[in-house]
Design a protein around this motif. Structure first.
Motif: not given
Length: 74
Positions: A3-12, A14-22, A24-30
Motif C-alpha cells: 500500500v502507498f501512504y504518506c506522512l505529512i509534516h507541518t510546523p505545528e 509534533i508527529t506527522p499525519e498519516l494518509c493512505v493513498l489510492p 497501484a503504481t508510484e505515478v498514481e500514488a504521487v
C-alpha cells in the motif's frame, strides 16, 4: 501488494499525519499525494512510502500544479 501512504509534516505538529493513498503504481500514488498536499497549507514536507519502504520525500515546491509528475524523475 504493498500500500502507498504518506506522512505529512507541518510546523505545528509534533508527529506527522498519516494518509493512505489510492493507486497501484508510484505515478498514481504521487497524483494522490498531490491532492492530499492541497489540504495542508502549512506543509513542510510529505514522505511517500510503499509498504515499509520510503520512496521519496517531497517539498511543497515539488508538488506545484505545473509539475506534479516531474517530481518522480528527480
Amino acid at each position: 501488494m504493498d500500500v502507498f501512504y504518506c506522512l505529512i509534516h507541518t510546523p505545528e505538529a509534533i508527529t506527522p499525519e498519516l494518509c493512505v493513498l489510492p493507486g497501484a503504481t508510484e505515478v498514481e500514488a504521487v497524483r494522490g499525494l498531490t491532492e492530499v498536499a492541497r489540504a495542508w497549507p502549512r506543509l513542510e514536507r510529505i514522505d511517500l512510502y510503499r509498504g515499509n519502504h520510503e520512496v521519496r520525500s517531497f517539498a511543497p515546491s515539488d508538488l506545484s500544479p505545473v509539475q506534479p509528475l516531474r517530481a518522480l524523475a528527480a
